[in-house]
Scaffold this active site. Sequence first.
Site, PDB file in Angstrom:
ATOM      1  N   ALA A 245       0.834  -1.189   0.000  1.00 52.52           N
ATOM      2  CA  ALA A 245       0.000   0.000   0.000  1.00 52.52           C
ATOM      3  C   ALA A 245       0.870   1.241   0.000  1.00 52.52           C
ATOM      4  CB  ALA A 245      -0.891   0.017   1.234  1.00 52.52           C
ATOM      5  N   GLU A 281      -0.188   3.118   6.815  1.00 53.85           N
ATOM      6  CA  GLU A 281      -0.270   4.167   5.790  1.00 53.85           C
ATOM      7  C   GLU A 281      -0.896   5.430   6.381  1.00 53.85           C
ATOM      8  OE1 GLU A 281       1.584   3.443   3.507  1.00 53.85           O
ATOM      9  OE2 GLU A 281       1.518   1.255   3.555  1.00 53.85           O
TER      10      GLU A 281
END
Length: 858
Positions: A245, A281
């Site tokens: 990600a 993230e």
Amino acid sequence: MQVALDPRHTRVRSKLRILHNPRSPIEAEALHLNGELLELEKVTLDKVDLKRGAFHVSDTELVVHKVPDRPFTLELTTFVDPEANMALQGLYRSRGIYCTQCEAQGFRRITYFLDRPDVLARYTVRLEADIDEAPVLLSNGNLIERGVLDRGKRAYAVWKDPFPKPSYLFAMVGGDLAPIASTFKTMSGREVDLRIYVEHGKEARAHWAMDALKRAMRWDEQRFGREYDLDQFNIVAVNDFNMGAMENKGLNIFNDRLILASSETATDSVFEAIESVVAHEYFHNWTGNRITCRDWFQLCLKEGLTVYRDQEFSGDERSRTVQRIADVRQLKALQFPEDAGPLAHPVRPETYIEINNFYTSTVYEKSAELVRMIATILGREAFRAGMDLYFERHDGQAATVEDFVACFEQAGGRDLKQFMTWYKQAGTPHLVCAFRYDKVARAAVLQVDQVLPATPSDTKKKPLHIPMRIGLVGHNGHDLELRLDNGEVIRDGVLHITQRSQTYRFAGLPTRPVPSLLRGFSAPVNLSIDLPDRDLEFLLAADSDLFNRWQAANTYATRTLLQIVQALSAGKRSQRGSTYARALQANLLDRTLEPAYRAEMLKLPSQSDIARELAQNVDPALIHRAHRQLTRLLANTIGGTLESLYSEMDVGGGYSPDAASAGRRALRNAVLTVLSARGSAADIDRLAAHYSSATNMTDQAHALILLCQSPSAETERAVASFYEQWKSDHLVIDTWFAAQAQSPHNSTVARVLELTKHPLYAMTTPNKVRALIGTFALANPVQFNRPDGAGYELVADQVLALNAINPQVAARILGSFRSWRALEPGRRRLAKKALQKICRQPGLSRDVFEIVTKMLEG
Ligand code: BES
Ligand code: ZN
């Protein structure tokens, strides 16, 4: 920027307002912009079209020969071909969705730019596309305008990101996607609109990720005082993605395997991974985005710190001890071999050919351990103060590791100069400890020597500052006071090892305690101490530090396995392991210990753990036999206990991904692994029933993998039925590829080769490559390391094929050879041959070239 999305011919107009950095001297009049695979149409400087002779275009740059030294405006029109982009860097298409990946140097495949992390700019982005193809248009920041054009045939959207950012955090997405929405009220009372965009029909599978996102946002406020800073936060899931990600500002892009989850399709480990990657993230918004890196050598500044933060989050959300065990297992399985082999590099590397090759376990996991050591050295409060100072002092800047460490020196009032060596020096330190008890003096002596093994680029190593947390466990299981003979009491249990050799004398000990060293794995080191088996048995039964109790079990199992390997290689049979089995049994039956912890206790060290311990002349087939033998011995010795645990841990009822139910499933499945190795008719029946009665993917996938481990008539039946059930689910089918690639059976190489031609396999989708080739190379030591070299050849050929399609993924798969020098001579020769074949191939990408040459040199 103005982007007109088109499958083969996307137009990018960018208008750059540029001014010289007043702090850097003007050395030349020319401006060099990075750019790759771009078709340039027009360059305008302060509204004047530049003639051909005023600039120069190469494969990697646009050079404007003369720019003014006052602020000026440069306008560029370029075209790119997203459909042809299989490297998945820059702008590409995944199942018809336009998306971007810019870290580390992908922005230069979208437009010409100063594509380096210390150039921060404010972006306004206008996207347009055919409305049928891309009704959803997203970029960083906040949406400020949207509408339709061409009598409803085209859609457009304007996004504005108020925060200056480096180009690697840029993102845009266009496609026909379905959102799920929620909101979050921040600590100061602002409402943030949260959305996760997925493929139509998969919305229900995105709720767990949304839940994780909100928990991560709250945790960062409570634990670190960090609040989210935009009105919107979007996540998009795509199927073709090189990594897990990406933290683009306000628009995270995810590999869909780390967003989509339902009980039927995702295992407990996938639910857990989603929670931690979504958090990771999100946490980058402060550690990476608000404070970014001055250059790519500082990559660990954002990655190590953010891994530390996500590990802490998972520890708080689940069980701290179990989380720590999982993190340490992963560090030892991935980072230790990296540090011991030809690819060893410091946490902050000093050179690279391709930066994509440096998103390594050393830069991630070892560097997270460095942050954790700083926290251990400073203590919780001073550590938090150092973090606060870092956020306050460097917000909006591109910082360095020195900037970071200086904040802790100041907040903690501690000199961390020696500690800085951890960032500069590769290799895993070895702590060689000796413990002696003197009954007459009622004292114990602990001697600690740090041995720093040489690595390819440097042989002279400096001693490190190593915080070693310890306990002395008395005969009743209580920790004794750590009083040195000079009267000093070590209250937090942490010894600061700073010299090559150090001796500690502990006083006031009427009986011999058992030393429990490196509690909680307080430093990323190898530790050896010559404790007798009975001490390990004692720690296994009584250490109050549960991490070290697990460590004792692990050390005991490793010892036993090494003895079995030795016996087997001398052609003898070894019956070792029954004392280990019984020591383990007490823990397995202890209901005060959570099931997830007991599951960790029961898992033997992996085959690669044993290979790492042996360090040379490794015969993976022998290790596999030893491993099987000890597993069977466990089943035979404590089979009754295991069978009753198997029934007791049956969760029943509906599925819930929470840590407690996942822990029960983990223990039950760990028990099933051991019992299935015994291979009696009843064991085979139990396994087959586990498969066919599974009501969730955790149990179903585990049974499928075990069935593939020892092929029987049941195996082919399960493989076929799994395929029928899941062939239309592009994520679940990866488990089917992976289960077959893991089989230690001799037919596996042929099977894997056949599967590369399967209609559901695609070399252009990294998830497929990782599931089939990656699993074979990294999780099937016996077949990858076949004595005839067929495993190496298979992987080498795949690396070469991938090299032309997706170099980043090719180089990662190639990494599976990293321990080739530790093999026994026959296999070593064959592995080398495979590497040389790769090396000779003309047209190698930088990525593969760098890895293969280091692998052969080091
Ligand atoms: N910034 C990275 C993604 C990335 C990696 C971009 C390499 C370009 C090259 C992201 O924050 C990240 O670290 N992702 C990890 C998962 C994370 C939980 C460790 C990944 O993708 O594996
Ligand atoms: Zn990251």
